[in-house]
Write a protein that holds these residues in place. Structure first.
Motif, PDB file in Angstrom:
ATOM      1  N   GLU A   1     111.535 -14.392  59.783  1.00 52.47           N
ATOM      2  CA  GLU A   1     111.985 -15.660  60.347  1.00 52.47           C
ATOM      3  C   GLU A   1     112.185 -15.602  61.863  1.00 52.47           C
ATOM      4  OE1 GLU A   1     114.490 -17.151  56.406  1.00 52.47           O
ATOM      5  OE2 GLU A   1     115.542 -16.501  58.213  1.00 52.47           O
TER       6      GLU A   1
ATOM      7  N   ARG B   1     108.865 -21.389  67.684  1.00 52.96           N
ATOM      8  CA  ARG B   1     110.026 -21.454  66.786  1.00 52.96           C
ATOM      9  C   ARG B   1     111.313 -20.984  67.452  1.00 52.96           C
ATOM     10  NH1 ARG B   1     109.447 -15.973  63.555  1.00 52.96           N
ATOM     11  NH2 ARG B   1     107.907 -14.977  64.888  1.00 52.96           N
TER      12      ARG B   1
ATOM     13  N   LEU C   1     106.555 -29.435  66.292  1.00 55.10           N
ATOM     14  CA  LEU C   1     106.138 -29.620  64.904  1.00 55.10           C
ATOM     15  C   LEU C   1     105.359 -30.918  64.720  1.00 55.10           C
ATOM     16  CD1 LEU C   1     108.887 -28.417  62.428  1.00 55.10           C
ATOM     17  CD2 LEU C   1     106.413 -28.130  62.223  1.00 55.10           C
TER      18      LEU C   1
ATOM     19  N   ARG D   1     111.724 -27.960  69.095  1.00 53.74           N
ATOM     20  CA  ARG D   1     110.988 -27.445  67.944  1.00 53.74           C
ATOM     21  C   ARG D   1     110.426 -28.603  67.128  1.00 53.74           C
ATOM     22  NH1 ARG D   1     115.078 -23.710  66.042  1.00 53.74           N
ATOM     23  NH2 ARG D   1     115.604 -25.370  64.584  1.00 53.74           N
TER      24      ARG D   1
END
Lengths: 195, 195
Positions: free
Chosen positions: A19, B107, B118, B114
DNA sequence: CCTACCGATCGGTAGG
DNA sequence: CCTACCGATCGGTAGG
């Protein structure tokens, strides 16, 4: 059980490494996940890098084992490649944290270990490449650049480690079949023989 | 020239972000590359994240512009998809640091940014997906899952950002053509129409 | 653009 | 496995 705790830590670390990346994960982040104090982690782990190394090695072993279980020299190149691709996807989806760490975070290992991983990756890729070369030789596949085609194919499969979620819309089987089908069709000299 | 210096810093940062990741790159690493002191970086940059944001935005703009330049609604779906794929690869190979940061390091941006990225990524992917859907509708492409096929195709192209080296054995044109050919063939309903 | 500094956090250790 | 600590480095700022 020392081994259990250690694996719990590795598992938690692999998820975080995926992550946030290895440098973006602190040993205290990992400790928090398994609910111990930061310093206590070192009762189970020699160093942060040692943890990454365990994760990467485990993933490498699982990838190898998956191909071992999927390989069947008697089959056509198309079938063999399809089985290898599906086996690869199954490790990625079932072992997401380890697989992603193996695929992306290994570069943060020390030089010696990095070389080790590189060599294993090369050998792993060769197993795919051989099947492609066999398929070209037998006329099943088009006369493509086998090296480039191997990279192409594995890139698309490895991408799954970046976006797959166990609770997502597509099951791992659907994904594995769809990707294997597209890849096979991309290499095939004829119309695809329906999977 | 303030602008020149700033771009020099962004360029250096993008290379480091690609190699070591955003959290693995310190502002002093970046400063060292452009031969100034760590603190001096803040004469040109508001924050480390601000730097990442500039890089990511730039890459996003270049990806969009590349598709704009490659899109030609009059052509067949196969030709259109091939042109989009080649355009995508050209940004990856010619703008390696920015592209890789856009693909992987975004990220680490703040939540708002973010989300912004996206949404742009989604829109970008839709442009590929539409062509695939057109090709399915016209019978040029097989009846595949267009969403999954888009992810598949872009994963293989984005993988290039991970291994491409300007001094490597294959030119960017060779790579772009080989990958586009494999992808087109993977989607095609007929034998591939030689590229 | 530099020097000199800030508080916070980093990976890791000592000694229980 | 905890508490308490270590030196090093982190992103960032003040004041030239």
């Amino acid at each position: 059980m020392v081994e259990t705790r250690r694996k719990q830590i590795e598992s938690a670390a692999s998820v975080l490494f995926r992550e946030r990346g290895y440098p973006g994960t602190s040993v205290r982040d990992i400790a928090r996940t398994v609910e111990i104090q930061g310093g206590s982690l070192y009762a189970h782990v020699a160093s942060k890098e040692d943890l990454l190394w365990s994760i990467v090695e485990r993933a490498a072993n699982r990838f190898d084992a998956a191909l071992d279980g999927a390989e069947n020299p008697g089959n056509s190149a198309a079938t063999r490649l399809r089985d290898l691709a599906r086996a690869h996807v199954s490790v990625v989806t079932e072992d997401l944290g380890n697989a992603a760490s193996f695929l992306h975070e290994w570069r943060f290992l020390s030089a010696t270990r990095r070389d080790d991983v590189l060599e294993r990756r090369r050998e792993y890729e060769r197993r795919f490449r051989r099947v492609i070369e066999d398929g070209i030789a037998s006329g099943e596949f088009r006369d493509v650049d086998a090296k480039l085609a191997t990279t192409w194919l594995l890139s698309s499969l490895n991408g799954i480690a970046g976006w797959y979620r166990p609770d997502g819309r597509r099951s791992q089987t659907e994904i594995a079949n769809a990707f294997a089908d597209l890849i096979l069709s991309g290499l095939s000299a004829n119309r695809r023989t329906d999977s």
